[in-house]
Design a protein around this motif. Sequence first.
Motif, PDB file in Angstrom:
ATOM      1  N   ASN A   9      21.933  -4.654  92.633  1.00  0.00           N
ATOM      2  CA  ASN A   9      20.846  -5.114  93.503  1.00  0.00           C
ATOM      3  C   ASN A   9      21.068  -4.707  94.953  1.00  0.00           C
ATOM      4  OD1 ASN A   9      19.599  -6.356  91.342  1.00  0.00           O
ATOM      5  ND2 ASN A   9      20.405  -8.387  91.798  1.00  0.00           N
ATOM      6  N   MET A  10      22.286  -4.896  95.426  1.00  0.00           N
ATOM      7  CA  MET A  10      22.564  -4.631  96.839  1.00  0.00           C
ATOM      8  C   MET A  10      22.586  -3.140  97.143  1.00  0.00           C
ATOM      9  SD  MET A  10      25.326  -7.705  97.559  1.00  0.00           S
ATOM     10  CE  MET A  10      25.519  -7.404  99.315  1.00  0.00           C
ATOM     11  N   ILE A  11      23.086  -2.327  96.209  1.00  0.00           N
ATOM     12  CA  ILE A  11      22.998  -0.875  96.395  1.00  0.00           C
ATOM     13  C   ILE A  11      21.534  -0.450  96.422  1.00  0.00           C
ATOM     14  CG2 ILE A  11      23.467   1.374  95.343  1.00  0.00           C
ATOM     15  CD1 ILE A  11      26.071   0.160  94.240  1.00  0.00           C
ATOM     16  N   GLY A  12      20.757  -1.015  95.493  1.00  0.00           N
ATOM     17  CA  GLY A  12      19.339  -0.678  95.446  1.00  0.00           C
ATOM     18  C   GLY A  12      18.621  -0.998  96.734  1.00  0.00           C
ATOM     19  N   ALA A  13      18.972  -2.130  97.337  1.00  0.00           N
ATOM     20  CA  ALA A  13      18.290  -2.548  98.566  1.00  0.00           C
ATOM     21  C   ALA A  13      18.846  -1.863  99.795  1.00  0.00           C
ATOM     22  CB  ALA A  13      18.397  -4.070  98.721  1.00  0.00           C
ATOM     23  N   TYR A  14      20.149  -2.013 100.012  1.00  0.00           N
ATOM     24  CA  TYR A  14      20.740  -1.602 101.280  1.00  0.00           C
ATOM     25  C   TYR A  14      20.983  -0.103 101.374  1.00  0.00           C
ATOM     26  CZ  TYR A  14      21.343  -6.521 102.388  1.00  0.00           C
ATOM     27  OH  TYR A  14      21.105  -7.842 102.663  1.00  0.00           O
ATOM     28  N   PHE A  15      20.788   0.602 100.280  1.00  0.00           N
ATOM     29  CA  PHE A  15      20.851   2.065 100.377  1.00  0.00           C
ATOM     30  C   PHE A  15      19.501   2.687 100.055  1.00  0.00           C
ATOM     31  CE2 PHE A  15      21.560   6.353  98.693  1.00  0.00           C
ATOM     32  CZ  PHE A  15      22.133   6.928  99.815  1.00  0.00           C
ATOM     33  N   PHE A  16      19.027   2.499  98.833  1.00  0.00           N
ATOM     34  CA  PHE A  16      17.815   3.199  98.415  1.00  0.00           C
ATOM     35  C   PHE A  16      16.564   2.667  99.121  1.00  0.00           C
ATOM     36  CE2 PHE A  16      20.832   3.933  94.960  1.00  0.00           C
ATOM     37  CZ  PHE A  16      20.774   5.313  94.871  1.00  0.00           C
ATOM     38  N   ASP A  17      16.371   1.356  99.124  1.00  0.00           N
ATOM     39  CA  ASP A  17      15.199   0.808  99.814  1.00  0.00           C
ATOM     40  C   ASP A  17      15.287   1.050 101.322  1.00  0.00           C
ATOM     41  OD1 ASP A  17      14.119  -0.074  97.463  1.00  0.00           O
ATOM     42  OD2 ASP A  17      14.670  -2.185  97.737  1.00  0.00           O
ATOM     43  N   LEU A  18      16.472   0.832 101.869  1.00  0.00           N
ATOM     44  CA  LEU A  18      16.627   1.011 103.312  1.00  0.00           C
ATOM     45  C   LEU A  18      16.399   2.459 103.717  1.00  0.00           C
ATOM     46  CD1 LEU A  18      17.323  -0.537 105.893  1.00  0.00           C
ATOM     47  CD2 LEU A  18      19.724   0.030 105.506  1.00  0.00           C
ATOM     48  N   THR A  19      16.866   3.383 102.893  1.00  0.00           N
ATOM     49  CA  THR A  19      16.634   4.797 103.185  1.00  0.00           C
ATOM     50  C   THR A  19      15.143   5.118 103.166  1.00  0.00           C
ATOM     51  OG1 THR A  19      18.795   5.442 102.282  1.00  0.00           O
ATOM     52  CG2 THR A  19      17.106   7.155 102.431  1.00  0.00           C
ATOM     53  N   ALA A  20      14.445   4.602 102.163  1.00  0.00           N
ATOM     54  CA  ALA A  20      13.002   4.850 102.065  1.00  0.00           C
ATOM     55  C   ALA A  20      12.276   4.310 103.291  1.00  0.00           C
ATOM     56  CB  ALA A  20      12.440   4.210 100.799  1.00  0.00           C
ATOM     57  N   VAL A  21      12.661   3.121 103.729  1.00  0.00           N
ATOM     58  CA  VAL A  21      11.996   2.492 104.874  1.00  0.00           C
ATOM     59  C   VAL A  21      12.261   3.276 106.153  1.00  0.00           C
ATOM     60  CG1 VAL A  21      12.054   0.459 106.378  1.00  0.00           C
ATOM     61  CG2 VAL A  21      11.901   0.169 103.900  1.00  0.00           C
ATOM     62  N   THR A  22      13.526   3.580 106.419  1.00  0.00           N
ATOM     63  CA  THR A  22      13.861   4.221 107.695  1.00  0.00           C
ATOM     64  C   THR A  22      13.401   5.671 107.761  1.00  0.00           C
ATOM     65  OG1 THR A  22      16.082   4.735 106.849  1.00  0.00           O
ATOM     66  CG2 THR A  22      15.822   2.709 108.128  1.00  0.00           C
ATOM     67  N   GLN A  23      13.272   6.313 106.601  1.00  0.00           N
ATOM     68  CA  GLN A  23      12.800   7.697 106.615  1.00  0.00           C
ATOM     69  C   GLN A  23      11.280   7.802 106.670  1.00  0.00           C
ATOM     70  OE1 GLN A  23      14.691   9.840 103.392  1.00  0.00           O
ATOM     71  NE2 GLN A  23      16.641   9.949 104.482  1.00  0.00           N
ATOM     72  N   GLY A  24      10.613   6.650 106.680  1.00  0.00           N
ATOM     73  CA  GLY A  24       9.172   6.664 106.934  1.00  0.00           C
ATOM     74  C   GLY A  24       8.280   6.721 105.720  1.00  0.00           C
ATOM     75  N   ALA A  25       8.691   6.096 104.615  1.00  0.00           N
ATOM     76  CA  ALA A  25       7.844   6.099 103.425  1.00  0.00           C
ATOM     77  C   ALA A  25       6.487   5.443 103.694  1.00  0.00           C
ATOM     78  CB  ALA A  25       8.558   5.386 102.273  1.00  0.00           C
TER      79      ALA A  25
ATOM     80  N   PRO B   1      11.925  -0.438 110.719  1.00  0.00           N
ATOM     81  CA  PRO B   1      10.531  -0.878 110.759  1.00  0.00           C
ATOM     82  C   PRO B   1       9.892  -0.936 109.363  1.00  0.00           C
ATOM     83  CG  PRO B   1      10.721   1.431 111.446  1.00  0.00           C
ATOM     84  CD  PRO B   1      12.055   1.017 110.916  1.00  0.00           C
ATOM     85  N   ILE B   2       9.378  -2.102 109.010  1.00  0.00           N
ATOM     86  CA  ILE B   2       8.533  -2.190 107.819  1.00  0.00           C
ATOM     87  C   ILE B   2       7.084  -2.215 108.280  1.00  0.00           C
ATOM     88  CG2 ILE B   2      10.300  -3.375 106.462  1.00  0.00           C
ATOM     89  CD1 ILE B   2       8.589  -5.972 106.860  1.00  0.00           C
ATOM     90  N   VAL B   3       6.192  -1.745 107.427  1.00  0.00           N
ATOM     91  CA  VAL B   3       4.768  -1.669 107.772  1.00  0.00           C
ATOM     92  C   VAL B   3       3.984  -2.599 106.869  1.00  0.00           C
ATOM     93  CG1 VAL B   3       2.751  -0.166 107.938  1.00  0.00           C
ATOM     94  CG2 VAL B   3       5.022   0.718 108.559  1.00  0.00           C
ATOM     95  N   VAL B   4       3.191  -3.486 107.480  1.00  0.00           N
ATOM     96  CA  VAL B   4       2.365  -4.416 106.721  1.00  0.00           C
ATOM     97  C   VAL B   4       0.954  -4.381 107.281  1.00  0.00           C
ATOM     98  CG1 VAL B   4       4.359  -5.901 106.288  1.00  0.00           C
ATOM     99  CG2 VAL B   4       2.847  -6.423 108.193  1.00  0.00           C
ATOM    100  N   ASN B   5       0.015  -4.819 106.474  1.00  0.00           N
ATOM    101  CA  ASN B   5      -1.367  -4.936 106.938  1.00  0.00           C
ATOM    102  C   ASN B   5      -1.598  -6.310 107.553  1.00  0.00           C
ATOM    103  OD1 ASN B   5      -2.367  -2.322 106.261  1.00  0.00           O
ATOM    104  ND2 ASN B   5      -2.368  -2.924 104.106  1.00  0.00           N
ATOM    105  N   ASP B   6      -2.672  -6.407 108.313  1.00  0.00           N
ATOM    106  CA  ASP B   6      -2.930  -7.593 109.125  1.00  0.00           C
ATOM    107  C   ASP B   6      -3.232  -8.812 108.263  1.00  0.00           C
ATOM    108  OD1 ASP B   6      -3.073  -8.881 111.515  1.00  0.00           O
ATOM    109  OD2 ASP B   6      -5.091  -8.208 112.026  1.00  0.00           O
ATOM    110  N   SER B   7      -2.732  -9.938 108.710  1.00  0.00           N
ATOM    111  CA  SER B   7      -2.963 -11.211 108.044  1.00  0.00           C
ATOM    112  C   SER B   7      -2.384 -12.291 108.935  1.00  0.00           C
ATOM    113  CB  SER B   7      -2.266 -11.246 106.680  1.00  0.00           C
ATOM    114  OG  SER B   7      -2.267 -12.550 106.129  1.00  0.00           O
ATOM    115  N   ARG B   8      -2.839 -13.496 108.779  1.00  0.00           N
ATOM    116  CA  ARG B   8      -2.235 -14.581 109.557  1.00  0.00           C
ATOM    117  C   ARG B   8      -0.791 -14.771 109.093  1.00  0.00           C
ATOM    118  NH1 ARG B   8      -3.948 -17.910 113.123  1.00  0.00           N
ATOM    119  NH2 ARG B   8      -6.046 -17.085 112.851  1.00  0.00           N
TER     120      ARG B   8
END
Length: 787
Positions: free
Chosen positions: A318-334, A526-533
């Motif tokens: 789980n932690m490899i999946g998040a802190y490497f693969f997910d984090l890489t996707a986020v920081t590289q601008g997916a 940076p994560i990207v989300v759409n507008d909402s309260r």
Amino acid sequence: MSGVVRETAAGSVEAASTGVDSEWIGMMSWQRDAEGIVTLVMDDRDHPVNTMNDTFIDSIEAVNDRLAAERDSVTGVILASAKSSWFAGGDLHELREGSSANAAADYARITRMKRQFRRLETLGRPVVAAINGTALGGGFEVALSCHHRIVADHPRTRLGLPEITLGLFPGAGGVTRTVRMLGLESALTTALLPGTRFTPRAARSAGLIDEVVGSVAELDGAARAWIAAHPDASQPWDREGFRIPGGSPRTDGVVPALAVTLPALPARLRAQLGGADYPAPRALLASAVEGAQVDIDTALDIETRYFVNVLGSAAASNMIGAYFFDLTAVTQGASRPADIPRTSVTTLGVVGAGMMGSAIAYTAARSGLSVVMTDTDPAAGKRAFGYAAARAVSAARRAHPELTEAEADRAADDVLARIRFTLDLTEVAAADLVVEAVYEDAGLKRDQLTAIEAAAGPGTILASNTSTIPIGSLASAVTRPHNVVGLHFFSPVDRMDLVEIVRAPETSDETLARAFDCARQLRKTPIVVNDSRGFFTSRVIFRFIEEALAALDEGVSPVTIERAARQAGYATPPLALIDELSLTLVARIWAENRVATDGSAPGTVWSPVAGAERALERMLSAGRPGRSEGAGFYDYADGRRGTLWTGLAAHTAGSQPGAGQTRTTLPPREPFVDLQERMLFAEALETVRSFDEGVLTSLADANIGSLLGIGYPPWTGGVMRYIEQYTGGIAGFVRRAEQLSDLYGLRFVPPASLTTLAESGGSLAAYATSPAAPAGGISAASRKDIP
């Protein structure tokens, strides 16, 4: 550099064609000069970085065979790298596949690699690691197998053993060797358990690096000088009479100081983890202590066996999946618009010099941006500079412990020189991007955005730092709403990595891309989300808060609530978190958002269960508004949190008959687990609703946002991964949610989208990437909770 290796423009090292005994051996360039010094330049040409893959293992084995065969003509070895990062570490694609079924193969593979490290360090010739860039994890373990480590000083170079942050521990000799280098307690507390990433000079101060030179160009000469001075080099642990610094835990020779601290190590680790179930730190501690009692080769085998066991754990995957693969996707601008060219901000404007504005300004200046800030209060500028100075000095001392007070002050001066305070909004509005960071009031923020736009050029990006107010409602006040975006920073800004970028309905792709690029300039994730309260993070963390308060109203002990959260893996338990936010703020946000939604959404996060509000009201009535006032769920002395308030028991529903719910104790089925899962499920279900409403569109953004923004337990790998890896998969999660809804209220009823997914056997990945996430969840009108 010598004629054997040379520095490239990128700061890496490459082999030079000298005609002196040169050839490629796998991924390594072998260069032996007339003096008998062999330079091995690591360069995996199939990958952008060097990793501990099969190519590396095959290569180092072949190199060792040749070194052994030609030992008499070899005077020394220099291990260099052709990559800008010296060696990246283990191959996480392979490590993530670890399982009990693969344990035997993993053990054999790791043992083979470690045997090659032992061959290198017992060659009988000096071996020097010439480190031109970052070496972390397995990469640093390669360096540890050398007799001498020299690093080129660079502000971005990091060294160390951070595997613990990926749910693993250093299994390629890192535990065994650092214990023998630093001593048992020092190795554990300085390098291994914290997973510290050291600067070159800090690594030298810690004893992990032997020498720091000013540039890559100086590495080769320094390595050759050391080889010449140490022709018979060997590792300390291979010399007769070697003793581990500080003593060994062996019963026949333990030193008094270690005898005192050794029994406390497990308790200290448990306190550090809060009782949460993380296999890697426990295995690391066991490996270190057991390995310190035996010879080096036996210790390395003990380390391998513990490592393979951890490798097959769900937490590691789980932690490899998040802190490497997910984090890489986020920081590289997916989630960044792909067709917009990359941009950079030269000058950042900040409106509002309060706590958040000052922190944003300091963070930007620390990252090399020029900052112009303003506030209606002239004295705010002085406070902002004081804040930046204190943070800069503290950061300089953390990164470079060897700095004198004067040197730390000079480092702070460099940061402060980039910040300018003015009362003229026009000067601030001339910046490339302006962040509005005034008080959390919608009317005030609209007024500020209107004023900034009037003074700014047509291409200036207007960003609002708000945690709950919809960006679209703020953008409605300006004439160029396509230039408006949300930049939700988290406090403390200079330490929290996450930035939540909020795209309003009219925010343009260019604005979103430029905001993303600015966040990366600030060294943020940076994560990207759409507008909402409340966007994503605020609405989800409010579920965590609501559940704790509801349990308190039920009569559950506050000690039990906090302990359950800590043992579930939350870094900050909920009552402590509410104190940090302030009970007044929580009450105000609930009230304001109920008004803003016209009370039309009962049962939502902005209309919490009655029990949660009752618990909060009782505390406010008792004059306990939170940490800022020195009194909340906890007592405080000089701003430091103490113990839970002793009068808290008198303000729970269980002590006031009729005031709370009829249930004052948890149900008999594993009550502690119920309490933990109420918190975990509440946040997970709200995240699914965020997907259903189109606020979230990326699993990686959801997982990283939950880990870095709301403190979701790291062992889960993120809030959405928690759902999929729950016992029984998505279907098991749905069944458990339905059970919790029967016990605690309809807020736990799983959204229809998740139920449908469970019935179809689909995956969250397919659900999250579908053209339109299925609308789901029970209707607002049908939501009812326990009274």
